[in-house]
Design a protein around this motif. Structure first.
Motif, PDB file in Angstrom:
ATOM      1  N   ALA C 205      12.112  -5.704   6.095  1.00 50.93           N
ATOM      2  CA  ALA C 205      11.907  -3.958   4.901  1.00 50.93           C
ATOM      3  C   ALA C 205      12.936  -3.559   5.628  1.00 50.93           C
ATOM      4  O   ALA C 205      12.878  -1.953   4.807  1.00 50.93           O
ATOM      5  CB  ALA C 205       9.911  -3.995   6.064  1.00 50.93           C
ATOM      6  N   GLN C 206      13.635  -3.262   7.808  1.00 48.97           N
ATOM      7  CA  GLN C 206      13.618  -1.650   7.829  1.00 48.97           C
ATOM      8  C   GLN C 206      14.813  -2.290   6.886  1.00 48.97           C
ATOM      9  O   GLN C 206      15.613  -1.235   6.406  1.00 48.97           O
ATOM     10  CB  GLN C 206      14.453  -2.710   9.186  1.00 48.97           C
ATOM     11  N   GLU C 207      15.676  -3.974   6.737  1.00 47.13           N
ATOM     12  CA  GLU C 207      16.813  -3.789   5.602  1.00 47.13           C
ATOM     13  C   GLU C 207      16.552  -2.890   4.416  1.00 47.13           C
ATOM     14  O   GLU C 207      17.361  -2.080   3.487  1.00 47.13           O
ATOM     15  CB  GLU C 207      17.217  -5.265   5.874  1.00 47.13           C
ATOM     16  N   THR C 208      15.563  -3.322   3.281  1.00 46.90           N
ATOM     17  CA  THR C 208      15.265  -2.720   2.114  1.00 46.90           C
ATOM     18  C   THR C 208      14.683  -1.270   2.141  1.00 46.90           C
ATOM     19  O   THR C 208      15.084  -0.772   1.133  1.00 46.90           O
ATOM     20  CB  THR C 208      14.153  -3.906   1.787  1.00 46.90           C
ATOM     21  N   LEU C 209      14.386  -1.203   2.880  1.00 50.53           N
ATOM     22  CA  LEU C 209      13.850   0.543   3.163  1.00 50.53           C
ATOM     23  C   LEU C 209      14.733   0.828   3.325  1.00 50.53           C
ATOM     24  O   LEU C 209      15.369   2.702   3.425  1.00 50.53           O
ATOM     25  CB  LEU C 209      13.057   1.257   3.907  1.00 50.53           C
ATOM     26  N   GLN C 210      16.434   0.496   4.487  1.00 51.61           N
ATOM     27  CA  GLN C 210      17.589   0.812   4.587  1.00 51.61           C
ATOM     28  C   GLN C 210      17.085   1.941   5.521  1.00 51.61           C
ATOM     29  O   GLN C 210      17.324   2.783   5.877  1.00 51.61           O
ATOM     30  CB  GLN C 210      18.329   2.183   3.511  1.00 51.61           C
ATOM     31  N   ARG C 211      16.580   2.065   6.343  1.00 47.20           N
ATOM     32  CA  ARG C 211      15.660   2.247   8.111  1.00 47.20           C
ATOM     33  C   ARG C 211      15.826   1.052   9.176  1.00 47.20           C
ATOM     34  O   ARG C 211      15.033   0.487   9.815  1.00 47.20           O
ATOM     35  CB  ARG C 211      14.925   2.927   7.608  1.00 47.20           C
ATOM     36  N   PRO C 212      17.064   1.237   8.777  1.00 41.19           N
ATOM     37  CA  PRO C 212      17.331  -0.479  10.689  1.00 41.19           C
ATOM     38  C   PRO C 212      17.221   0.286  12.279  1.00 41.19           C
ATOM     39  O   PRO C 212      17.914   1.568  12.184  1.00 41.19           O
ATOM     40  CB  PRO C 212      18.994  -0.789   9.938  1.00 41.19           C
ATOM     41  N   GLY C 213      16.491  -0.202  12.591  1.00 41.13           N
ATOM     42  CA  GLY C 213      15.937  -0.200  14.344  1.00 41.13           C
ATOM     43  C   GLY C 213      14.459   1.170  13.953  1.00 41.13           C
ATOM     44  O   GLY C 213      14.994   1.856  14.532  1.00 41.13           O
ATOM     45  N   GLN C 214      14.353   1.640  12.689  1.00 38.02           N
ATOM     46  CA  GLN C 214      12.826   2.331  12.786  1.00 38.02           C
ATOM     47  C   GLN C 214      11.855   1.739  13.043  1.00 38.02           C
ATOM     48  O   GLN C 214      12.042   1.367  12.082  1.00 38.02           O
ATOM     49  CB  GLN C 214      13.540   3.032  11.637  1.00 38.02           C
ATOM     50  N   LEU C 215      10.436   1.456  13.458  1.00 44.10           N
ATOM     51  CA  LEU C 215       9.898   2.131  12.953  1.00 44.10           C
ATOM     52  C   LEU C 215       8.184   3.146  12.675  1.00 44.10           C
ATOM     53  O   LEU C 215       8.828   4.359  12.926  1.00 44.10           O
ATOM     54  CB  LEU C 215       8.953   1.152  14.316  1.00 44.10           C
ATOM     55  N   ASP C 216       7.243   3.334  12.172  1.00 47.98           N
ATOM     56  CA  ASP C 216       6.629   4.277  12.100  1.00 47.98           C
ATOM     57  C   ASP C 216       5.675   4.185  12.659  1.00 47.98           C
ATOM     58  O   ASP C 216       5.361   5.591  12.864  1.00 47.98           O
ATOM     59  CB  ASP C 216       6.066   4.116  10.517  1.00 47.98           C
ATOM     60  N   ARG C 217       5.286   3.398  13.065  1.00 54.07           N
ATOM     61  CA  ARG C 217       4.105   3.571  14.333  1.00 54.07           C
ATOM     62  C   ARG C 217       3.260   1.638  14.373  1.00 54.07           C
ATOM     63  O   ARG C 217       4.287   1.078  14.374  1.00 54.07           O
ATOM     64  CB  ARG C 217       3.069   3.492  13.022  1.00 54.07           C
TER      65      ARG C 217
END
Lengths: 366, 222, 857
Positions: C205-217
């Protein structure tokens, strides 16, 4: 943790002559081969090129006044997943899975706590490759620069912190660094053990103040890529620590027809950690049974191991030390602290006994 | 020729035959009284004669016209032009004044307003309620109401006047005065009158009396 | 004894007059069904939001978020100690737009391996059977492929998807193809999985959303043996800075807020049907008791005590009430299935993916609606029942009993007084933002008062009858001068229905006009570009900075205004922090600032002040919610700590209900290091062909939607129509119910005038003429109700526009009087009244006289 079969020593060596052990399995994992050069502390760490690996700690602990007796088990298990192009990210790996089982036995309180964990390699569980440092969430086993191993285990209602000083070199079972499991050449592992580690630490039970405890720990570390032999349905394993300083490791494999597999083996290790004797000619006497009310599994207990003219009767300190690990490995087995009695009934040591394959065959699990 | 005729009239309500093959004839200007006990079908006969109901069998002729063959529209027209009706319970329209009630008949005939005014004035005088012409029916006595009903019924100079117990709800004095009015006015315009009544004195005003019993005429000449 | 008498009196009578009984039952059923259907559909739509908030796994005891922006997963090990007593589930979320079906999906990424640690320990053990190799293979599939998703059972079924199927779409503006690795089945006893939810393994998911290393909650739940209090106290000590602990209710409440606008409409409307139905019930029971007054009189005369008579009547009402309610519950459930789809679509369009496809019959709601219907029935029967029970027999038999005129003067005055009270309550007090009870109460008062006052319109409409010459006019209009209870009920019910329709309609029109004007005035750019599938503030699609740069550098573009939006937690509430290009906006754009003519100098000043002295624009909703004005300061949480800004201007914004705070882009970038944007507004060089440029850009970037100002306006209209489509449908139902009552009233009135009708027929009036009289009377009632309703509606609209909307949502609407709409409503009401009354009038014209009365001789 589940202990995997250790190959018979002398019997199978002849089969190896002329046979070439391949370097890797068909799906690309390293095979445990003779001639492996061990170096420590590096080989206390993880070997990701091998499919399976575990670090196994069991021990007996007493309160300072000796009145309360406890047993514990903490096992970290690493399993590599089939090799694929995509392996997740560094924080959330999809190439290694880490499982862990942890138990605590309170003889006086007649209580047995079990915990299990399942996590992927990354932020939540991992193991170092250059020294012993493995963790799964908050459980950990780590050896510092001074050689002291620190353990942390917590289950609902109980938490344990232990330290133990490890000798520079462990006992290495098998021939030429390799422990054979079965007829197949690639069914082999590298198997290291510290049979006797003097341990001390703190046990925190719910509604009690932290309690200082001390005792002895048995540690196993094994890594391989191919496991069970043919026709095996389960085993009984015992790690025995005698008061006279000897340690015994007994491994009985059971076949589907109920007989004892010739690959079963028993070792005698002296005070200094040297293997003095080994034999496949040992008997296991069953003198009763306990049936688990939860899983309705019948475990033959107490078990008596008979070898070299000696008898070792293992009596569990608590009957119900069964693990039903639905969440992680999905295997039901019995592993618990026992007293060791000799032929005359005198208490001569402590042991941890592991009994698998009674609830269901282990075929297909490994 | 009879202005109003009935031959073999049968009228049933459910399984009950209220009129069982009744025949009668009324001449122009003739006053006929219908006497009989309750439930013998007098009112039903009146309704049939006025085209307010249809016979199941038999024939009713008004001014030579067979009512059975007439459409509802034609029947309504006949009622407007040739038939006048007076009921026991007056049936004045409560939201119209006395005068307006009388006007109603003529408005239905689409007379011009001036013509209506003239005729209504004449009628009001004739029935003697000039002082009460603008009153509402709720303010009038029974006798006054019935007079207005008479005026309304005769406004269009019908050929036949059908009266259902005109004095049934009036005291003796009012009743007699209304009967006198009826006799007078029908004489004047040569209007035929078929009157259902209990009262013998009312019947005495008529040229003929017919007695009914169980849906038939049992006495009196046809 | 009583049983058989009751059976004869009640059951037999009802059976013989099936029509009347059926009508009464239907009145109850209609009111109950509409009320229930709206509440059920409402629930379903709201539940789908909460479903999203709850994610895939078991409910949690606590949620950890960043105050603003994402969580950095590298800080996760700091929470290791809490894992002794609680499991931790990391979550990332994003949007996925499926091109083929134009549907918006929610991607939820979580650690699929670790999720087992939070499974209920009471779950059945797997021991005893060898693991299913195909299940294992499936599991590996889902974690060893960067494009693997698990889809909901509902989605798999509706689109016939099997494992291995490909799903094509866009994330941000990037074309992405996902593959189905497995189908998530609903767990028994847990709410159904959202249809439009795609579950992915966390790293994928992080790769698909282009948000490596991130979490929302992070979701946390206590392990066996530990308590939520322990978790709470344990966490507080170890949370990294910028991470906050949020209780799960707060999460769900954000979903509730998002649909508040919508739900408020529906709730109010659900009460119309009930109100109109109640009026009709009163009338139905009044008529019914009256019709049987001979029976009651006879019972009296025979010595039956009043209490018993009362019980008979109430028993009849209870029977009709329960049958009607039962029918209503069933109809309501049926109706809900139809309306939930449309509500769901609207909500999806406005706020992001919502997937309720069916509304379950919630037993609580069903019982509530049924109970209300039943009680209203009893209440409706009570007054006439008491009358029947306690009136002396002689009076009961009196002929004029049915047609006693009502005290219309009293009603009119009371009605006007109530309306006045309502208006005063609504407009006089100034209450803090968010408080709107006074407006709701006022609306009820105005509705009630207005409907009562409508009764007074009838004598007015009947006045010409006094002087009229024609007998038709006299007979049709004069009864209106002394309206009876029947006249009154029918007019009042119609007034309520028309009033609600008018009120809502005018409000919606005002709303739409205000927004259209706002768009026309403020959105001056030539083209607006955003990722496909991003609708509303809930969308998480973002354009990468590089793409925005490319667009800005396009030879046809004069200037580009990039807009970014970040959900943020301020003072315990959720709101939005935005970034815009103030310089570009000052030069080319236009912002409607409250209290100032020209925004440019303010924008330029903020741009010049930069990070040293940060200024921000606050939307009207924001300023109301947080109680800030120009000149006030605020502290904003950023990853690097709190930063201060001052409010320089308040601007009008109808884009979202949460309010927004806008800072200049350079400031935003300094604070959040985030170059992405939610949309880009392009100002083209003079001479450029807008359509051509739009086409070119659209072709080059398949994942973008390119719209002009006109497109936006059209979209707004579309959204409005969709949003309020359901309300229009319900208003029509309310009107239909009122018309049914009108017909019922006319029939009752005709029955009361039987004698007159008979007389007229005797006098030779034609059926058509008589029908015309009755129709005229009916239309008089209808006209009174309609005119009354229109007046009510206008007052109501004022309350909705001037008080309710600003108080609840914080935005100012301009009241606009849609003459066309009002004329249409008037015409429609009268036309439908005529159509409904005509057949009834014709039927009534053929009534025979009361046979029993005439057969006396």
């Amino acid at each position: 943790m589940i202990r995997l079969p250790v190959a018979a020593f002398g019997v199978s060596v002849s089969l190896m002559i002329g046979a070439q052990t391949p370097a890797s399995t068909p799906d690309g994992f390293a095979v445990a081969r003779p001639g492996y050069r061990f170096s420590f502390p590096r080989d206390h760490g993880s070997h990701p090129e091998y499919r399976t690996e575990w670090w196994y700690f069991t021990g007996h602990l007493w309160s300072l006044d000796g009145k309360r007796r406890f047993g514990y088990q903490l096992t970290f298990f690493r399993q590599a997943l089939p090799k694929k192009a995509y392996s997740g990210s560094a924080s959330w790996g999809s190439d290694q899975i880490f499982l862990a089982h942890g138990t605590l036995t309170d003889e006086g309180g007649k209580h047995f706590w079990v915990g299990e964990r399942l996590n992927r390699g990354g932020l939540t569980a991992n193991s170092a490759t250059d020294h012993l440092a493995v963790f799964n969430e908050s459980w950990k086993a780590e050896q510092d620069a001074g050689g002291v191993i620190h353990l942390h285990l917590s289950v609902p209602g109980a938490g344990l912190d232990l330290t133990m000083q490890a000798p520079p070199r462990p006992v290495i079972f098998g021939e030429d660094g390799v422990s054979r499991k079965g007829a197949d050449i690639t069914a082999s592992s590298h198997y290291l053990t510290f049979p006797r580690l003097s341990s001390s630490g703190t046990l925190k039970l719910a509604n009690e103040a932290p309690m200082p405890v001390s005792g002895t720990t048995w540690m196993d570390h094994e890594f391989s890529s191919n496991q069970l032999g043919e026709g095996q349905v389960g085993w009984d394993w015992a790690g025995i620590q005698l008061r006279d300083g000897r340690s015994l490791m007994a491994y009985r494999m059971r076949k589907s027809d109920g007989s004892q597999d010739p690959f079963s083996i028993m070792y005698d290790v002296d005070k200094s950690g040297r293997i003095t004797r080994r034999t496949s000619e040992f008997k296991v006497l069953e003198q009763g049974a306990w049936t688990s009310p939860a899983s309705h599994t019948r475990y033959p207990q107490p078990l008596t191991f008979e070898a070299w003219g000696e008898r070792f009767k293992l009596v569990p300190i608590l009957k119900d030390q069964e693990l039903r690990t639905a969440r992680s490995t999905g295997i039901t087995y019995w592993e618990g602290a026992c007293r060791v009695l000799d032929a005359s009934g005198k208490e001569i040591g402590d042991a941890y006994l592991e009994q698998t394959g009674y609830a269901h065959s282990l075929k297909g699990r490994f | 020729m009879a202005i109003l005729e009935g031959h073999g009239i049968v009228r049933r309500f459910g399984s009950r035959a209220v009129l069982q093959g009744l025949s009668l004839a009324v001449e122009a200007g003739e006053r006929v009284a219908l006497l009989g006990p309750s439930g013998c079908g007098k009112t039903t006969l009146l309704h049939l004669l006025g085209g307010l109901d249809r016979a199941d069998e038999g024939e009713v002729r008004l001014d030579g016209e067979d009512l059975a063959a007439a459409t509802p529209k034609r029947l309504a027209q006949l009622r407007r032009e040739k038939v006048g009706t007076i009921f026991q319970f007056f049936h004045l329209i409560p939201t119209l004044t006395a005068r307006e009630n009388v006007e109603l008949s003529l408005q239905l005939l689409r007379w011009k307003p001036e013509a209506i005014r003239g005729r209504v004035d004449e009628l009001i005088r004739a029935v003697g309620i000039e002082s009460r012409a603008e009153a509402w029916p709720s303010e009038l006595s029974g006798g006054e109401m019935q007079r207005i009903a008479v005026a309304r019924a005769l406004a269009a100079k019908p050929l036949v006047l059908l009266a259902d117990e005109p004095t049934g709800n009036l005291d003796r004095a009012s009743g007699e005065s209304v009967l006198a009015l009826l006799k007078d006015l029908t004489d004047r315009e040569n209007t035929a009158l078929v009157m259902v009544t209990h009262s013998e004195s009312a019947a005495s005003l008529c040229h003929r009396t017919l007695r009914m019993l169980d849906g038939r005429i049992v006495e009196g000449s046809l | 004894m009583t049983g058989s008498l009751g059976r004869r009196l009640i059951l037999r009578a009802l059976w013989r007059e099936k029509g009347r009984a059926l009508l009464a039952m239907l009145s109850v059923a209609l009111g109950v069904s509409v009320f229930l259907s709206i509440r059920l559909a409402n629930r379903a739509a709201v539940a789908s939001f909460e479903g999203f908030a709850n994610g895939v796994g078991q409910g949690s005891d606590a949620v950890v978020r960043a105050e603003v922006g994402p969580l950095d997963e590298a800080a996760l090990p700091r929470l290791d100690a809490i894992r002794d007593i609680a499991w931790v589930r990391p979550i990332i979320e994003g949007s996925f737009y499926r091109a083929r079906s134009k549907e918006a999906f929610q991607i939820l990424g979580t650690d699929l391996v670790g999720i087992g640690n939070s499974v209920d320990s009471a779950a059945p053990a797997q021991s005893g059977s060898a693991p299913d190799p195909s299940l294992q293979a499936r599991f590996f599939e889902s974690i060893q492929n960067s494009d693997a998703v698990m889809i909901s059972g509902a989605f798999a079924k509706s689109d016939h998807l099997l494992p291995g199927a490909a799903i094509q779409g866009f994330v941000n503006e990037r074309p992405v193809t996902l593959h189905v690795a497995g189908i998530l089945l609903d767990a028994p006893g847990r709410p159904a999985l959202q249809r439009n939810l795609l579950v992915m393994d966390l790293p994928a998911a992080q790769e698909t959303l282009q948000r490596p290393g991130q979490l929302d909650r992070l979701e946390l739940g206590v392990r066996e043996g530990a308590s939520p209090q322990q978790l709470d106290s344990g966490l507080r000590g170890m949370l990294p800075k910028n991470w906050v602990l949020e209780a799960p209710e707060q999460r769900a409440s954000s979903g509730k807020t998002m649909t508040a606008a919508f739900r408020f409409n529906l709730t109010i409307l659900s009460l119309i049907a009930l109100a109109v139905g109640a009026y009709l019930l009163f009338q139905a029971f009044d008529a019914s008791v009256n019709r049987r007054r001979e029976t009651w009189a006879t019972l009296h005369a025979l010595g039956c005590e009043p209490a018993r008579v009362l019980r008979f009547v109430m028993a009849e009402a209870a029977l009709l009430g329960s049958l009607g309610s039962g029918l209503g519950i069933f109809l309501g459930w049926l109706l809900a299935q139809g309306s939930v789809r449309s509500i769901s679509q609207t909500v999806a369009g406005l706020y992001g993916a919502s997937s309720a496809t069916h509304a379950n019959l919630d037993p609580g709601e069903g019982l509530l609606a049924g109970a209300i219907g039943f009680l209203v029935c009893l209440l409706a029967a009570w007054i006439p029942a008491r009358r029947a029970a306690h009136t002396p027999p002689v009076q009961l038999l009196a002929r004029g009993g049915e047609t006693k005129p009502t005290r219309w003067v009293l009603f009119t005055l009371t009605g006007l007084a109530l309306t006045g009270a309502g208006a005063t309550l609504a407009f006089l007090p100034t209450l803090p933002p968010g408080v709107a009870w006074h407006a709701y109460v006022a609306s009820v008062l105005v509705l009630l008062g207005g409907s009562l006052a409508s009764v007074g319109l009838m004598p007015l409409l009947g006045a010409p009858g006094t002087a009229a010459r024609g007998w038709n006019a006299r007979l049709a209009l004069r009864p209106l001068r002394r309206p009876t209870g029947r006249h009154g009920f029918a007019a009042a019910a119609l007034a309520v229905a028309v009033g609600m329709a008018t009120g809502m309609g005018v409000m919606v029109q005002s709303f739409e006009r205000t927004v259209q004007t706002w768009i026309g005035g403020n959105l001056r750019a030539d083209l607006y570009l955003a990722p496909l599938g991003s609708v509303g503030a809930a969308s998480q699609h973002r354009l990468p900075g590089a793409l925005a740069d490319e667009l800005a550098a396009d030879p046809a573009v004069l200037a580009a205004d990039r807009f970014q939006m970040l959900p943020i937690h301020l003072r315990g509430q959720e709101t939005l922090l935005g970034a815009g290009d103030f310089l570009v906006h000052a030069q080319y754009g236009h912002v409607a600032i409250l209290g100032a003519e020209d925004a440019a100098p303010i924008l330029l000043q903020m741009h010049r002040d930069g990070v040293a002295h940060v200024g921000a624009m606050a939307s009207e909703t924001f300023s109301r919610r947080f109680g800030v004005r120009v000149g006030d300061g605020m502290d904003i949480p950023t990853p690097d700590g709190l930063r201060h800004l001052s409010i320089r201007a308040i601007y009008a914004d109808y884009g979202n209900e949460r309010g927004s705070l806008i800072v200049d882009r350079p400031v935003f970038y300094q604070w959040f290091h985030d170059e992405r944007c939610a949309s880009v507004a392009l100002y083209l060089k003079p001479g450029q062909d807008r359509a051509l440029v739009a086409q070119r850009l659209g072709q080059r970037h398949a994942g973008l939607q390119v719209r002009s100002n006109a497109d936006l306006r059209e979209q707004v209209s579309f959204v409005f129509r969709q949003t309020f489509a359901i309300t229009y449908a319900l208003e029509i139902i309310g009107l239909a119910v009122a018309l049914a009552g009108l017909v019922q009233a006319l029939l009752g009135l005709a029955m009361a005038r039987r004698g007159e009708i008979w007389t007229l027929r005797a006098l030779g009036a034609s059926e058509g003429e008589i029908a015309g009289v009755l129709l005229g009377e009916g239309l008089g009632v209808a006209l009174a109700g309609t005119l009354g309703g229109l007046s009510i509606g206008l007052v109501l609209a004022q309350i909705l526009v001037r008080v309710l909307n600003p108080q609840v949502f914080g935005w100012t609407l301009r009241f606009s009087l849609p003459w066309g709409f009002l004329a249409l409503l008037l015409g429609l009401a009268l036309f439908s009244a005529t159509a409904a009354l005509l057949p009834a009038a014709r039927w009534a014209a053929r009534l025979n006289a009361d046979r029993e009365a005439e057969e006396g001789a």
